[in-house]
Design a protein around this motif. Structure first.
Motif, PDB file in Angstrom:
ATOM      1  N   ARG A 378       0.831  -1.213   0.000  1.00 14.31           N
ATOM      2  CA  ARG A 378       0.000   0.000   0.000  1.00 14.31           C
ATOM      3  C   ARG A 378       0.863   1.259   0.000  1.00 14.31           C
ATOM      4  NH1 ARG A 378      -5.467  -0.545   2.080  1.00 14.31           N
ATOM      5  NH2 ARG A 378      -5.284   1.475   3.094  1.00 14.31           N
ATOM      6  N   GLY A 428      -0.819   2.910  -2.588  1.00 13.63           N
ATOM      7  CA  GLY A 428      -0.614   1.567  -3.057  1.00 13.63           C
ATOM      8  C   GLY A 428      -1.819   0.958  -3.712  1.00 13.63           C
ATOM      9  N   ASN A 442       1.781   5.287  -4.215  1.00 12.92           N
ATOM     10  CA  ASN A 442       1.575   4.108  -5.037  1.00 12.92           C
ATOM     11  C   ASN A 442       2.553   4.086  -6.209  1.00 12.92           C
ATOM     12  OD1 ASN A 442       0.613   1.991  -6.518  1.00 12.92           O
ATOM     13  ND2 ASN A 442      -1.195   3.065  -7.252  1.00 12.92           N
TER      14      ASN A 442
END
Length: 892
Positions: A378, A428, A442
């Motif tokens: 994440r 993420g 991310n």
């Protein structure tokens, strides 16, 4: 972040050291270990080799000194060497031990043995003149000044040290053990050393093309030990823990030795693997001499081989001609701890080689706690950009330390882990976007390709208990548990939900079975039955099988994957039966809760932003590995042999004839056909809430001591001195940490006051509270036990922001003033003790009588799930254990 390099420019001036400990001679019943002397020589050579070694000869401290093989090695001398290294080294510190290791009957507390070490019959202090890894060595090294600490243990039960691996926050620390927990290893050959250290020496002195890091050592040593067997035929699998990024243990040595092609069956090893022939390195100064004695043709062949080696390629002088092998593409596969043994077996069986027999893809399998893996994916940018500053909590997320290298493939236990890692609005996950510096952003795409195997979650119930067949399938867990508990005493156990996705899914359903709806009730009940909670399903079954929990084993129903239960049901001598399984473990029947999702082992491709090197080849390799795992019969057999259900058109396949599930021991224990239990819907929110409740239920805690400080306690000499009220309270505080809230009240007060707050209920430093308790005196009043209990219960519950939190009330009294609590007031207090949120009440009666059946202390304990302790108990030890269930000090 690049691996730490002690010979790099930034660290060259620092103080580095290796403490090499080898115990060859033993007094008493222990056999001598003549291979240890060779082990020390091999480690000395590897660490100080001219071109590859990270240390100089002056950086070595040997116990005993080199050349003094007959010396007695005592723990005080070793402890002094470790203490000096802890204080003086600010660079790389390596600690190596070769000798005997021993553990307690339950597998805990690995002790390193020295010349005069001995074992006694005292169950509290069974080992004399040893050093405990948990109590002596780990605490010593935890506070080392070194940039990096690396410990290598070559002894029996070395893997048991992993259970007490507890580096300081932010400390770089790696532990390599010769074998997994519970495994004994052979003593080795005096001429060549132990197999483990000899293999380690080869890896450190023949690294090819790039530095030899700790992570490369782990992969290499497992591969090197695969053909060998430990004692009693156990697979010989070295194990490790790492807290930090990575560290260089040797520099590159030049070209790697040749690989043997599969066509040469004469070199095939005992396990069917192709063994690399040993080709000794030739010193450069000898080459001219040897060449002069050879023919022109032979010299040309050697020259050609040297050219190939200089170009960084593999070479092999085969019988029919030379074969040149390029370094294989490496795929890194991250998996769940429950799955690691099976996924590793499948990766080892992956057969991809080219027409010349050269491996084209190498697969490195590693595992991490399920919660760490999800959190890291994440916040995937933190792999390359760890936070520069820790948040106020002091917890810095560092995926390289907590998980390992950036994976190419992720095989979690269930799709729920993938759902949590890709949850919208989080770093993420899709739509996550930018996040704070502490959570990262991310930088990965997590593409779920499909399942590689299946196994349902089951409640494994001993077949000696009464159970309704109608509850074996299609019923929620709460109905199954209620049906079992209605006719007998049953303890429900599951592993740590932080570690495996299976345990988290089980916990989500398990909390619904709590009568009062509180996770703390469930967790404190489990902690009372088995503490600490084992990490994996296999560890849980091993703990029940070791013979030290026989009474618990008889009534324990376990929430584990079906494949784990099936393996432990196998009879002695059956293939696939775990090494730790014993006859103490009852045969168990599987109940299939309808509200616990099936483990569907999703294969997830992990694609990193900006990772453009070998993109096409890497994608093709990932696709091929997935295709092989799901369609190849040999690949699927790796899973079905371990009790998993194979893949049939994307669904679970019925067990085949060769499946562990079809073994005679499991024919009445498991169901051949079972309903698929999802999860089809997004389970991320529910599981995140469950995880939060679990963490809250285990602390920080709230502990309130209520002391009877009436003059009668002093008159009976129960207030001061060893074993007195104040001493018992002060000693039990060792399990309380800086994040726990705790206080001390006294109950001997004037009629208009319920209590005196000697120490207010809030976080404290233990030293200040202990001093306040030591200075406390008695009062010339009767102890108002009833009023004090009522006020204490209200204070402990006066924290609505934290519902799931351990709460403990400790009442310490001589029992005399219990008579002042009338029957009506007793009944009201017992009713109050049952209220939510739960508060466990532990009554310590310094005289006999208060804990008798039906008395007030006994009724308070029964109503609150607490205890009543009197002089018939070991009060000091039992009270400390009860406080430990609520406090976090031991964990800190």
């Amino acid at each position: 972040m690049p691996p730490y390099d002690a010979r790099g420019e930034a660290n060259r001036a620092k103080r580095h050291r290796a403490v090499l400990i080898g115990v060859e001679h033993y007094e008493g019943a222990r056999n001598d270990l003549p291979a240890v002397a060779t082990n020390l020589r091999l480690m000395r050579e590897a660490l100080t080799a001219e071109h590859t070694g990270m240390l100089g000869p002056d950086d070595l401290v040997e116990v005993p000194p080199d050349g003094d093989r007959a010396a007695t090695v005592d723990p005080l001398r070793v402890r002094a060497a470790l203490t000096a290294a802890r204080e003086e080294v600010d660079g790389l510190l390596v600690v190596y031990f070769a000798g005997h290791g021993i553990v307690r009957p339950d597998g805990s507390d690995l002790n390193l043995m020295f010349t005069d070490s001995r074992v006694t019959r005292d169950r509290h202090h069974p080992f004399v003149d040893t050093l405990s890894w948990r109590d002596d060595i780990m605490p010593e090294l935890r506070y080392a000044r070194a940039d990096w600490v690396v410990v290598i243990l070559d002894c029996c039960f070395a893997g048991n040290a992993l259970w007490a691996f507890s580096p300081a926050a932010g400390q770089n620390f790696a532990l390599l053990t010769a074998a997994e927990p519970g495994v004994e290893i052979p003593p080795g050959d005096p001429g060549t050393g132990t197999e483990f250290t000899a293999a380690l020496h080869r890896l450190l002195t023949t690294g090819q093309g790039e530095p030899v890091t700790f992570t490369r050592i782990v992969t290499g040593i497992r591969r090197a030990m695969a053909p060998y067997k430990a004692v009693d035929g156990h697979p010989w699998i070295p194990d490790e823990r790492r807290h930090g990024d990575d560290v260089v243990l040797a520099l590159a040595a030049g070209p790697e030795p040749p690989r043997q092609p599969p066509e040469d069956s004469a070199r095939k090893g005992p396990t069917g693997r192709w063994l690399r022939p040993r080709v000794p390195a030739l010193p450069h100064r000898l080459l001219p001499v040897l060449v002069r004695r050879m023919t022109r043709t032979t010299a040309l062949v050697l020259a050609a081989a040297a050219v190939l080696a200089a170009g960084g390629t593999w070479y092999l002088l085969g019988g029919s001609g030379d074969v040149v092998c390029a370094s294989p593409l490496e795929l890194r596969v991250l998996t769940d701890p429950d799955l690691k043994p099976t996924v590793q077996k499948a990766a080892d069986a992956y057969p991809r080689r080219d027409a010349h027999g050269c491996r084209t893809v190498g697969i490195n399998v590693y595992d991490a706690k399920a919660t760490d893996a999800v959190s890291a994916l994440r916040s995937s940018s933190l792999w390359q950009e760890p936070p520069a500053v820790c948040p106020a909590s002091g917890t810095c997320p560092r995926p390289q330390r907590d998980v390992g290298a950036q994976p190419d493939v992720w095989i979690p236990a269930a799709g729920s882990a993938w759902q949590r890692a890709t949850a919208a609005g989080a770093a993420g996950g899709p739509g996550g976007g930018e996040a704070s510096a502490s959570t990262g952003r991310n930088v990965v795409e997590l593409e779920r390709l499909g399942s590689v195997a299946y196994t349902p979650m089951v409640l494994g119930v001993p077949d000696t208990l009464l159970q309704a067949q109608s509850l074996q399938t299609d019923d929620p867990l709460s109905d199954i548990v209620t049906g079992l508990q209605a006719v007998q005493e049953v303890e429900i156990l599951r592993p740590d939900p932080e570690v495996t996705e299976a345990a988290l899914l089980a916990t989500d359903a398990l909390y619904a079975t709590s009568a009062d709806g509180h996770a703390s009730t469930v967790e404190q009940g489990m902690a009372e039955a088995l503490r600490p909670m084992p990490s994996t399903a296999r560890d849980l079954m091993c703990a029940l099988a070791d013979g030290t929990h026989n009474e618990l084993e008889d009534r324990a129903a376990v929430l584990v994957p079906e494949q784990t239960l099936a393996q432990f049901n196998l009879s002695a001598g059956e293939a696939g039966r775990p090494a730790c399984a014993t006859e103490a473990l009852a045969h168990r029947v599987a109940h299939y809760p309808s509200d616990v999702p099936m483990l569907d082992l999703p294969f997830v491709r992990v694609t990193w932003d900006g990772a453009d090197r070998d993109t096409a080849a890497r994608e093709a390799a990932v696709d091929d590995f997935y295709e092989w795992l799901t369609t190849d019969r040999n690949a699927q057999k790796c899973f079905t042999d371990d009790g998993f259900r194979g893949v049939d058109g994307g669904d679970p396949a019925p067990p085949g004839d060769d499946s562990v599930l079809r073994a005679e021991d499991n024919t009445t224990a498991v169901r051949e056909r079972i309903p698929t239990t999802g999860p089809d819907a997004d389970a991320s929110a529910s599981l995140n809430d469950t995880l939060s409740r679990y963490r809250g239920a285990l602390g920080p805690g709230r502990v309130l001591y209520l002391l009877d400080n009436s003059t009668s306690v002093a008159d009976k000499r129960l207030w001061d001195g060893i074993g007195g009220a104040k001493d018992l309270v002060a000693r039990s505080m060792g399990s309380l940490g800086t994040r726990d809230s705790y206080g001390v009240w006294t109950a001997a007060v004037a009629p208009e006051k319920p209590v005196t707050q000697l120490v207010k209920l809030r976080p404290h430093g233990r030293a200040d509270v202990r001093k306040a308790v030591a200075d406390a005196g008695t009062a010339a009043f009767h102890a108002r036990i009833g009023a004090g209990l009522g006020a204490a219960l209200a204070a402990l519950r006066d924290d609505p922001a934290v519902v799931e939190q351990p709460r403990l009330l400790v009442l310490v009294t001589d029992g005399e003033d219990f008579d002042g609590v009338g029957q009506k007031e007793q009944a009201e207090l017992v009713t109050d003790a049952r209220r939510a949120p739960p508060v466990r009440i532990v009554t310590v009666s310094l005289q006999d009588g208060a804990c008798a059946s039906g008395r007030f202390g006994d009724r308070l304990a029964a109503a609150s799930g607490g205890r009543c302790l009197d002089p018939g108990d070991d009060i000091a030890a039992e009270l400390a254990a009860e406080v430990a269930k609520a406090g976090t000090g031991d964990a800190e």
